[in-house]
Scaffold this active site. Sequence first.
Site, short mmCIF file in Angstrom:
data_model
loop_
_atom_site.label_atom_id
_atom_site.label_comp_id
_atom_site.label_asym_id
_atom_site.label_seq_id
_atom_site.Cartn_x
_atom_site.Cartn_y
_atom_site.Cartn_z
N GLY A 37 5.13 -3.11 -3.45
CA GLY A 37 4.33 -4.73 -3.37
C GLY A 37 3.27 -4.53 -3.20
N SER A 38 1.92 -4.59 -2.20
CA SER A 38 0.65 -4.68 -1.68
C SER A 38 0.25 -3.26 -1.46
CB SER A 38 0.21 -5.39 -1.75
OG SER A 38 0.88 -5.72 0.04
N CYS A 67 2.81 -4.92 -12.01
CA CYS A 67 2.27 -3.57 -11.69
C CYS A 67 1.26 -2.11 -12.84
CB CYS A 67 2.81 -2.92 -10.50
SG CYS A 67 4.52 -2.16 -11.38
N GLY A 117 2.24 -1.94 1.51
CA GLY A 117 2.02 0.07 1.58
C GLY A 117 1.63 0.85 3.31
N GLU A 131 5.44 2.46 -4.33
CA GLU A 131 5.02 1.90 -5.90
C GLU A 131 4.13 0.74 -5.11
OE1 GLU A 131 3.79 0.52 -8.57
OE2 GLU A 131 5.68 -1.06 -9.09
#
Length: 510
Positions: free
Chosen positions: A240-241, A296, A245, A262
């Site tokens: 995610g963002s 991503c 994170g 990630e």
Amino acid sequence: MMESILQALDLTGEQSGAGNGSFFACSGPVLPVTTPITGRQVGTVRTAGAADCEKVIAGAAKAFATWRTMPAPKRGEIVRQIGDALRTHKKELGALVSLETGKIRAEGDGEVQEMIDIADFAVGQSRMLYGLSLHSERFEHRMYEQWHPLGPVGVITAFNFPVAVWSWNALIALVAGDTVVWKPSSKAALSAIAVMKIVWPVLQANGLPDGIVNLVIGGRDKVGEALVNDRRVPLISATGSVRMGRHIARSVAERLGKTILELGGNNAILVAPSADLDLAVRAIVFGAVGTAGQRCTTTRRLIVHEDIYDALAEALIKVYRQIQIGNPLEEGVLMGPLIDTQATAAMQSALKELQRQGGRVLVGGEVLSGGIYDAGTYVTPCICEARADYPIVAEETFAPILYLIKYRTIDEAIGYHNAVPQGLSSAIFTRDLQESEIFLSQRGSDCGIANVNIGTSGAEIGGAFGGEKETGGGRESGSDAWKAYMRRQTCTVNWSSELPLAQGIAFDID
């Protein structure tokens, strides 16, 4: 077509958002599921509340006691069967991914194929959970390392890869002996439910207890925080963002748990004077436009030598003007919608900021309207002229925006490349051996993935996936990523009749 997709996967009517082998009644609010293709609602999910989340986690912890005792190759056989079940439902599940996220059909099908491929990989890995044999410094002692199952693993996934990222984590975790609790994005809830309806019958057919593979759909307050802070879940793998994170990393570290993160990607391709421009253009367009710029690994920056800048820009603009944008379920469409109108607004905001900082849009960037475009999620992919020091260039905007930046020397290009906070994927197009080796060396790309003459997207499952800096530092999928889902144990066996101590320490008792 939308109704037939839902019927094929038993997703008509209100769906439950939690289960551990079968779905159970949830206590949370109803989540309306919409498709970005038209903007209309296609389903509803009754989300989980705090008690439902507790039931799921408790079930995963209980099932772990049984699942961890099964020999790893036997666990691999279960994963093989899961892969076969996914093969059977590939067409329908791929179509659902497209319906729910706006990916074109080729990408939806490709995502399910990725799940199948990682299942095959995990089956092989189940027979290769290797430890080391070490030489002891003490006479008649044996020392070795071994790996044991870790426990229930929490997997938090994003909308852009709603099923594949779960498989990267879950199928490796399963052969490692862990149980799995999945919290998917609420923007792709039906895809997660569909996967459980495919996987759970495989476990039941093998006489396995509930709780090995689990699902919980709900908001951050009732579900996300409970999962992240639960000491029964030793590992949280989250996609995610960067903001998300950081929060997860702090929360899990507070209880001394483990994370695989990630997060953001702001990926660049360097194009050198010797590059094969036809090859580069194909890679750049897929990397920048695929999934409507919502990967991503999307190519967001193009760092181009000044001698070929104009020629490459002209070639890209020509291709961009020909890209077919529309319903991703239809043949010939190369780019579908953004995930929602908030994503559209974020793209427009980024373009305004770019222009305020001195950049300009060379092509694209419009919000489309009329007919299906009235959903407010369809945009034209855009190419922008920029400088490496613009603040907006250092940000990740989840949209099809490609910044073109000129460079003069390879060292200058690498400096531009590494100047952003993110560090996921990178590439260089060159026929110059020295340039390619510099890019791959310790003075080159600072990303977790570095490629030569291929783009930033499309990583193979055999290599560990992840990045550095604000990308999070974790690794998923291939290589030795399996070690993150297990606990290492160093063992020493004394087969002598003496008790020598290490480092020659004498401690005699009369």
